[in-house]
Every structure is written in structure tokens, then in C-alpha cells.
Design a protein around this motif. Sequence first.
Motif, PDB file in Angstrom:
ATOM      1  N   LYS A   1       0.830  -1.217   0.000  1.00 11.60           N
ATOM      2  CA  LYS A   1       0.000   0.000   0.000  1.00 11.60           C
ATOM      3  C   LYS A   1       0.861   1.263   0.000  1.00 11.60           C
ATOM      4  CE  LYS A   1      -2.067  -1.227   3.874  1.00 11.60           C
ATOM      5  NZ  LYS A   1      -1.439  -2.540   4.167  1.00 11.60           N
ATOM      6  N   THR A   2       1.800   1.308   0.952  1.00 11.39           N
ATOM      7  CA  THR A   2       2.663   2.487   1.036  1.00 11.39           C
ATOM      8  C   THR A   2       3.483   2.654  -0.239  1.00 11.39           C
ATOM      9  OG1 THR A   2       2.775   2.293   3.434  1.00 11.39           O
ATOM     10  CG2 THR A   2       4.513   3.569   2.376  1.00 11.39           C
ATOM     11  N   THR A   3       3.998   1.541  -0.718  1.00 12.79           N
ATOM     12  CA  THR A   3       4.802   1.576  -1.946  1.00 12.79           C
ATOM     13  C   THR A   3       4.004   2.197  -3.103  1.00 12.79           C
ATOM     14  OG1 THR A   3       5.872  -0.439  -1.189  1.00 12.79           O
ATOM     15  CG2 THR A   3       6.181   0.147  -3.493  1.00 12.79           C
TER      16      THR A   3
ATOM     17  N   PHE B   1       2.025  10.913   5.530  1.00  9.55           N
ATOM     18  CA  PHE B   1       2.738   9.652   5.732  1.00  9.55           C
ATOM     19  C   PHE B   1       2.226   8.852   6.922  1.00  9.55           C
ATOM     20  CE2 PHE B   1       5.529  12.282   3.253  1.00  9.55           C
ATOM     21  CZ  PHE B   1       6.073  11.399   2.341  1.00  9.55           C
ATOM     22  N   GLN B   2       2.491   7.556   6.821  1.00 13.63           N
ATOM     23  CA  GLN B   2       2.098   6.620   7.867  1.00 13.63           C
ATOM     24  C   GLN B   2       2.767   6.967   9.196  1.00 13.63           C
ATOM     25  OE1 GLN B   2       2.779   2.631   6.528  1.00 13.63           O
ATOM     26  NE2 GLN B   2       1.559   1.739   8.171  1.00 13.63           N
ATOM     27  N   ASN B   3       4.061   7.257   9.134  1.00 14.97           N
ATOM     28  CA  ASN B   3       4.764   7.715  10.334  1.00 14.97           C
ATOM     29  C   ASN B   3       5.286   9.113  10.064  1.00 14.97           C
ATOM     30  OD1 ASN B   3       4.649   5.252  11.921  1.00 14.97           O
ATOM     31  ND2 ASN B   3       5.952   4.420  10.306  1.00 14.97           N
TER      32      ASN B   3
ATOM     33  N   LEU C   1      -3.461   9.515   1.621  1.00 13.67           N
ATOM     34  CA  LEU C   1      -3.419   9.362   3.078  1.00 13.67           C
ATOM     35  C   LEU C   1      -2.977   7.945   3.423  1.00 13.67           C
ATOM     36  CD1 LEU C   1      -6.895  11.006   3.812  1.00 13.67           C
ATOM     37  CD2 LEU C   1      -4.658  12.094   3.994  1.00 13.67           C
ATOM     38  N   ASP C   2      -1.864   7.834   4.141  1.00 15.11           N
ATOM     39  CA  ASP C   2      -1.344   6.513   4.481  1.00 15.11           C
ATOM     40  C   ASP C   2      -1.587   6.224   5.953  1.00 15.11           C
ATOM     41  OD1 ASP C   2      -0.104   4.102   4.362  1.00 15.11           O
ATOM     42  OD2 ASP C   2       1.880   4.857   3.801  1.00 15.11           O
ATOM     43  N   GLU C   3      -2.559   5.376   6.229  1.00 15.78           N
ATOM     44  CA  GLU C   3      -2.913   5.042   7.623  1.00 15.78           C
ATOM     45  C   GLU C   3      -3.013   6.315   8.461  1.00 15.78           C
ATOM     46  OE1 GLU C   3      -3.747   2.131   8.362  1.00 15.78           O
ATOM     47  OE2 GLU C   3      -2.700   0.763   7.020  1.00 15.78           O
TER      48      GLU C   3
HETATM   49 MG   LIG Z   1       2.314   1.088   4.848  1.00 12.99          MG
END
Ligand SMILES: [Mg+2]
Lengths: 240, 246
Positions: free
Chosen positions: A41-43, A82-84, A157-159
Motif C-alpha cells: 500500500k505504502t509503496t 505519511f504513515q509515520n 493518506l497513508d494510515e
Molecule cells: Mg504502509
Amino acid sequence: MKVEVKGLSKRFEDRLALDDVGFQVPEGKITAIVGPSGSGKTTLLRIINMLDRPTKGKLVINGKDPAKNGHSQVLKKMVMVFQNPVMFNRSVIANVSYGLKVRRVDKTKVKDRSEKALERVGLGDRAGQYAPTLSAGESQRMAFARGLVLEPELMLLDEFTANLDPGNVALLEKLVMDYNKDSDSTIVLATHNLYQAKRLSHHCIFLFDGKLIEKGRTKKMFSSPKDPLTKKFLSGEIAW
Amino acid sequence: MIWELIREVTLQLISGLDPETQRVVLITVLTLYMATMSTTVSSLIGIPLGAFIGMRKSQLFLLFRVFTHSLYGLPPVIAGLLVYMLLSRAGPLGPLGILFTPTSMIVAQCLLITPLITGISASAVDSLPKNIEDTARSLGANRIDLIKTMLYEARLGLFTAVMLGFGRAISEVGAVIIVGGNIKWHTQVLTTSIVLETQRGNFNYALTLGAILMLIALIISLVLTIAQKKKGSNLRSLLIKGGGKG
Ligand SMILES: [Mg+2]
Ligand SMILES: Nc1ncnc2c1ncn2[C@@H]1O[C@H](COP(=O)(O)OP(=O)(O)OP(=O)(O)O)[C@@H](O)[C@H]1O
């Protein structure tokens, strides 16, 4: 913004993070990318945001290959949360203003818009705080405000609610839905929270092990999944 | 030229003092001038170069960094010798006629400090969180914004690089004694005068100069320590208000 990916593959050393993924992002709609941890997903979001290049395949934006057609203009119309999220070593308000400043937005407007964005995520009183000292949930809300303030045509939107309490999850989800409705913006969100995908998205894409297993309208996919793998994932039988 | 002006003004201002004190003041002023100029020039080269290297992850740049690090240990007398050969009458830059002037000392010091500032700047930028660059790019930063952002984010490390460069500049002897000639009233700095006065047995005078040198070094390390303690505050608030948020 019209976004399409064609035959995307991404290889990291010996691992194929994306394997021949192709789909069209419905314009002006919210699309959820769901799939277990490590499914790519992030990729995928990073490739759409042009942070990474695909090993194979291509990204098409508004009918063109952005890599060839001055992608800086296109990039200024999209943003990824980002996710983080990482904070710049500056105040909260300076973090939120960052994107406006690099867009050379008028100074008086920068302050005004940034403050409003912070208020919308419930951090109105934190403008002067040194951003790296924010709690995880506050950081996540700030990162969301930092993207939203740009009024992007495409928001990735990532998580984006992974670290939040239920009240704040609801707050941000409402902001996303309102923003999508009011602005005709396109939103792509990656999540492994199926309930969130159900609540927010019009369309859904299911990734598994780098492969696109199923895509379609969210309601339809949740009520009658076609692929047995999707069925398993939706019923929580896949732990990865 | 700049130095001539500073020298004249200084001598005017202190004309009332006795000659020995005048000499101490002039030596100190030249030391600070030389260190400031060489640190400035080296920073203007070393910081952008270091940032550029620090942002690249390829093998080639890694090799370049190893090379930079190995120059940290370049013996000052060798730097002095090289610059001397370059600037001596028969050397390629002989016609400039700057050997045995403060300018030649600055050149020699740049040779010593630039690698130091480049190397520390590269590490400072390299050790930023990996996602900082992606975050800036995603928020719309173009290449120039990106470099500015990385420099600003690494400001504490860059400040350390500059201060360490300055510290090395004021305390260095070998190179400046070769290219400056240690000429009284003209190219004597704190370190080289200490050498001369010690040889002559003027220990009190040498100790006074030594105390001044120590004091400058102490101030540098004090400023650095405060800066590192107040991580995250920006430099301005750090220096003006002694720290704070934002
Ligand atoms: Mg991810
Ligand atoms: N830079 C990289 N180098 C090597 N492998 C990578 C890299 N980035 C991602 N991967 C691998 O690619 C796969 C997909 O990663 P990705 O981050 O896209 O997953 P994800 O679906 O976002 O997972 P999660 O839900 O846990 O965030 C993972 O197996 C991951 O380990």
C-alpha cells in the motif's frame, strides 16, 4: 486530477513489493487501498506521489506521463500524509505553513490558513509548540493539517488515523469526507482498517502480496466479494 | 585590504596604551580576523558541498566522504608547505604577492578547515530522519527548497561544524607560521607569538597570550554546549534569548 497506474511493478532487492498493478483512480472520489501489512500500500502511494520510481509500468496523470512533462506543477497539486509522519525541527505552525511557503503563497494568507487548518484538527492552541515534542496522535493530526492546508487536488493518506483515539478518528474522517465533497478533490487512502474503508470510501482496491486482487465499489466489494482471497481478508482470516 | 583597514582602526583606538599591550591587542585582533575569514570562506564552500554529499547515498559519494575524513588529519605543516610553494615568488600564484600576509594565512587555513566543515556538514545532513526529505518533497518543495530545508533542519550540526572549524583555526600553528612568517606587528597570531616568546624565554608574555587563546576556546565550547542543550530552538532565539520554543 485524473490518476492512472499501468502495469506497475516495484522490486526491492529480491522482494517484489508491487506486481503488475493497474487501475484508474476515480476522479473526485475517495478510494481506499486495503490489504494486509506488507501488501504494498505504502509503496503504491509513494509511486503516485513520485517519491519512488516504479521498476516497471507507469503513472499517468491527466493523460500524461508526469516524469516527462514537468512534474513539479503536478506535484504542487498533490500531497501525501505519511504513515509515520516526521516533524520539521520547527514550531507546529511553521510545519503547517511549510507547503504554503514553498508555493510562495502570500505571507498574510499563510498565517491565516495555517491557523485555521490547525483549529480544524483540534490543535488551535498548539501553534507555538516545538513540533517534535507533539504526542504521536497530535503529530498525526498535525501532519494531516499540513496536507489539508494546501487544498490539494489529490490527497494521499497513508494510515492517517493509526495513532488516534476514536474521537479524533471520527474528527479526521469527517474532515476527509467534507473536504472531498466541498472541493471535488480526489482522495486515496491506504488502510488495513476495513471499517474505515467501509465508512469513507466510494471505491476500494484490495492488494495482496503486491498484487491487485480485486477492485470495485466499496459497498459491492464488502457485500459480495468476488475473489476467495478478498472474502478471507474481509472476514479476518488472513493474518500476515 | 580589509585587514589593513582593521589594523589601522585598531592601532588608532589603542594608541594610548603601552606598546607591549598594543601588540597583544593587535595579535588577538589578527587571530580573530584570520579565524573568522577562513571559517567564513570554508563554510561557504564546505556547508553546501557537505549538504550535497550528505543527501547522496551512492558509493561514489561515500568514497568522497572517506577522502574528506582522511583530510581531517592533514598535518598543518604540509598544508603550510603546499600553500607556501603555491604563493612563493616562483610559484604559480607568486605574482599575487600575498605570501607573508594575513591573506596567505587564511588560504592555508581554508585548506585545513574546509574538509572538516564539509565532513561534519555531510554527517549532519545525512543523519536527519530519512523521511524529512520525502516529507518536504511531498509538500511541494522543489530542489532548491529541498536543499534549504535540509540545511535548516541540520542547523545544529552545521553550527557545530562552523564552530569546530573556528576552533581549529585559532589554535593552529604549523601552517600559519610557514606562510605568514610570524612577522611582528604584521602576521603574528596568538599561537605563533607564543612559539616566539617561549623561545625567547618571555614566559609571562607567552602565558598571557595563552590565556587569551584559552578564553576564546572556552567561549566557543560554551556556545556549542548551550546550542546542543537547547536542541530544537532556532539559532536566533538561542543566541538572543538563550533558547526557547520555535
Ligand atoms: Mg504502509
Ligand atoms: N525501501 C525498501 N527496501 C526493501 N524492501 C522494502 C522497502 N520498502 C518496502 N519494502 C518491502 O515491500 C513490501 C511492501 O511494503 P509497503 O510498505 O508498501 O507495505 P504496506 O502495505 O504499506 O504495509 P503496512 O500496512 O504494514 O504499512 C514489504 O514487504 C516491505 O518490507
